[in-house]
Design a protein around this motif. Sequence first.
Motif, PDB file in Angstrom:
ATOM      1  N   LEU A   1      59.522  20.949 -55.376  1.00 42.21           N
ATOM      2  CA  LEU A   1      59.251  21.965 -54.345  1.00 42.21           C
ATOM      3  C   LEU A   1      59.407  21.363 -52.953  1.00 42.21           C
ATOM      4  CD1 LEU A   1      56.194  23.833 -55.873  1.00 42.21           C
ATOM      5  CD2 LEU A   1      58.452  24.793 -55.422  1.00 42.21           C
ATOM      6  N   ASP A   2      58.880  20.142 -52.766  1.00 40.23           N
ATOM      7  CA  ASP A   2      59.015  19.477 -51.457  1.00 40.23           C
ATOM      8  C   ASP A   2      60.480  19.354 -51.077  1.00 40.23           C
ATOM      9  OD1 ASP A   2      56.342  19.120 -50.952  1.00 40.23           O
ATOM     10  OD2 ASP A   2      56.250  17.097 -51.827  1.00 40.23           O
ATOM     11  N   ASP A   3      61.285  18.906 -52.036  1.00 39.44           N
ATOM     12  CA  ASP A   3      62.717  18.698 -51.743  1.00 39.44           C
ATOM     13  C   ASP A   3      63.399  20.024 -51.391  1.00 39.44           C
ATOM     14  OD1 ASP A   3      62.356  16.041 -52.223  1.00 39.44           O
ATOM     15  OD2 ASP A   3      63.272  16.040 -54.218  1.00 39.44           O
ATOM     16  N   ILE A   4      63.045  21.076 -52.115  1.00 36.63           N
ATOM     17  CA  ILE A   4      63.681  22.379 -51.838  1.00 36.63           C
ATOM     18  C   ILE A   4      63.225  22.915 -50.474  1.00 36.63           C
ATOM     19  CG2 ILE A   4      63.820  24.798 -52.603  1.00 36.63           C
ATOM     20  CD1 ILE A   4      63.639  23.653 -55.523  1.00 36.63           C
ATOM     21  N   LEU A   5      61.919  22.802 -50.224  1.00 31.17           N
ATOM     22  CA  LEU A   5      61.402  23.345 -48.962  1.00 31.17           C
ATOM     23  C   LEU A   5      61.861  22.511 -47.769  1.00 31.17           C
ATOM     24  CD1 LEU A   5      57.893  24.314 -50.314  1.00 31.17           C
ATOM     25  CD2 LEU A   5      59.633  25.906 -49.488  1.00 31.17           C
ATOM     26  N   ASP A   6      62.065  21.199 -48.000  1.00 33.62           N
ATOM     27  CA  ASP A   6      62.552  20.328 -46.915  1.00 33.62           C
ATOM     28  C   ASP A   6      63.948  20.734 -46.447  1.00 33.62           C
ATOM     29  OD1 ASP A   6      60.291  18.853 -46.753  1.00 33.62           O
ATOM     30  OD2 ASP A   6      61.061  17.090 -47.849  1.00 33.62           O
ATOM     31  N   ALA A   7      64.667  21.440 -47.304  1.00 34.81           N
ATOM     32  CA  ALA A   7      66.013  21.897 -46.913  1.00 34.81           C
ATOM     33  C   ALA A   7      65.919  22.998 -45.854  1.00 34.81           C
ATOM     34  CB  ALA A   7      66.781  22.378 -48.130  1.00 34.81           C
ATOM     35  N   LYS A   8      64.724  23.544 -45.687  1.00 40.33           N
ATOM     36  CA  LYS A   8      64.460  24.561 -44.648  1.00 40.33           C
ATOM     37  C   LYS A   8      65.533  25.660 -44.618  1.00 40.33           C
ATOM     38  CE  LYS A   8      61.680  21.627 -41.603  1.00 40.33           C
ATOM     39  NZ  LYS A   8      60.550  21.709 -42.514  1.00 40.33           N
ATOM     40  N   ILE A   9      65.781  26.231 -45.774  1.00 41.62           N
ATOM     41  CA  ILE A   9      66.735  27.343 -45.832  1.00 41.62           C
ATOM     42  C   ILE A   9      66.008  28.575 -45.285  1.00 41.62           C
ATOM     43  CG2 ILE A   9      68.299  28.679 -47.323  1.00 41.62           C
ATOM     44  CD1 ILE A   9      67.572  26.489 -49.499  1.00 41.62           C
ATOM     45  N   GLY A  10      66.455  29.042 -44.159  1.00 41.07           N
ATOM     46  CA  GLY A  10      65.827  30.230 -43.574  1.00 41.07           C
ATOM     47  C   GLY A  10      66.280  31.456 -44.351  1.00 41.07           C
ATOM     48  N   LEU A  11      65.326  32.233 -44.828  1.00 39.60           N
ATOM     49  CA  LEU A  11      65.688  33.423 -45.595  1.00 39.60           C
ATOM     50  C   LEU A  11      65.641  34.648 -44.694  1.00 39.60           C
ATOM     51  CD1 LEU A  11      63.721  32.690 -48.890  1.00 39.60           C
ATOM     52  CD2 LEU A  11      66.152  32.369 -48.452  1.00 39.60           C
ATOM     53  N   ALA A  12      66.623  35.508 -44.828  1.00 40.12           N
ATOM     54  CA  ALA A  12      66.614  36.776 -44.091  1.00 40.12           C
ATOM     55  C   ALA A  12      65.519  37.664 -44.674  1.00 40.12           C
ATOM     56  CB  ALA A  12      67.972  37.442 -44.225  1.00 40.12           C
TER      57      ALA A  12
ATOM     58  N   ALA B   1      66.790  19.936 -57.402  1.00 37.79           N
ATOM     59  CA  ALA B   1      66.642  20.475 -56.046  1.00 37.79           C
ATOM     60  C   ALA B   1      67.984  20.882 -55.445  1.00 37.79           C
ATOM     61  CB  ALA B   1      65.936  19.446 -55.160  1.00 37.79           C
ATOM     62  N   ALA B   2      68.972  19.970 -55.496  1.00 40.69           N
ATOM     63  CA  ALA B   2      70.260  20.258 -54.832  1.00 40.69           C
ATOM     64  C   ALA B   2      70.902  21.519 -55.417  1.00 40.69           C
ATOM     65  CB  ALA B   2      71.202  19.070 -55.002  1.00 40.69           C
ATOM     66  N   ASP B   3      70.752  21.699 -56.719  1.00 42.44           N
ATOM     67  CA  ASP B   3      71.360  22.872 -57.367  1.00 42.44           C
ATOM     68  C   ASP B   3      70.651  24.167 -56.960  1.00 42.44           C
ATOM     69  OD1 ASP B   3      72.967  21.059 -58.544  1.00 42.44           O
ATOM     70  OD2 ASP B   3      72.236  21.346 -60.593  1.00 42.44           O
ATOM     71  N   PHE B   4      69.317  24.124 -56.977  1.00 42.52           N
ATOM     72  CA  PHE B   4      68.610  25.372 -56.654  1.00 42.52           C
ATOM     73  C   PHE B   4      68.766  25.716 -55.165  1.00 42.52           C
ATOM     74  CE2 PHE B   4      64.910  28.322 -56.412  1.00 42.52           C
ATOM     75  CZ  PHE B   4      65.425  29.251 -57.304  1.00 42.52           C
TER      76      PHE B   4
END
Length: 253
Positions: A23-34, A242-245
């Motif tokens: 979760l940390d790795d995914i959230l660190d990517a800071k993908i802003g969601l519309a 993480a990279a895939d999701f």
Amino acid sequence: MRKQIAAANWKMNLTYQQGEKLLDDILDAKIGLAAHQHAIFAVPFPYLLMTRSEVEDAKNYHAAAQNCHHKKSGAYTGEVSVEMLHSIGVNYCVIGHSERREYSAETNAMLAEKVNLCYDSHIVPIFCCGEPLAIREAGTQNDFVAAQLKESLFHLPTDKIKEIIIAYEPIWAIGTGKTASTGQAQEIHQFLRSVIAAQYGEENANEIPILYGGSVKANNAKELFSCPDVDGGLVGGASLVAADFIEIIKSLK
Ligand code: PEP
């Protein structure tokens, strides 16, 4: 625009620490969601509170349970009720995953009970449907999935069905590396929407997200999600990397 959703299904994988790091790795990517885009993590029960707190400050990121019991409460040792999920702030629950239908003998009628309990506790059901290989080979997949919807969902009033998330997951594509083609996915998603429209009207059917599940990967998500009636995915294996999701979330329309 209709909600577009990338939903992770961790199943019975990862330790607590591995899940937290993922979760940390995914959230660190800071993908802003519309506003119309959402990322949902269906995690094992013991990780729900951690997941909730991880996603708390990230807009449109949510925790989900992978299952709940079909009875409200009582002498069901080892089970988890919808009320329990609600009491720890969980707002989504996967209902009727094919693995539960198969290994825990969950029936359409039982799933209707789960769906009702979810609505009573303001939890959004992520309702799974999908046919086994033999049904696909016989060409009767439309009747099969239509019956799953009718028997578990069509008792609901319009204001409730409008809130649901549906995940179409052909069983022959789950964890097999075999993905439905975009043509197959679009065809059956469009069909599912037409079945809902026949019962609840086109306008309401058009509001309901229908996710595709079955070997969604970083390299096929964009193509699948580009189908007009595919509103994202429910993702098993690829949601554990993480990279895939991250790539799958970025593939949302
Ligand atoms: C799933 O678990 O719902 C799923 C679709 O798994 P996978 O992506 O691994 O096929």
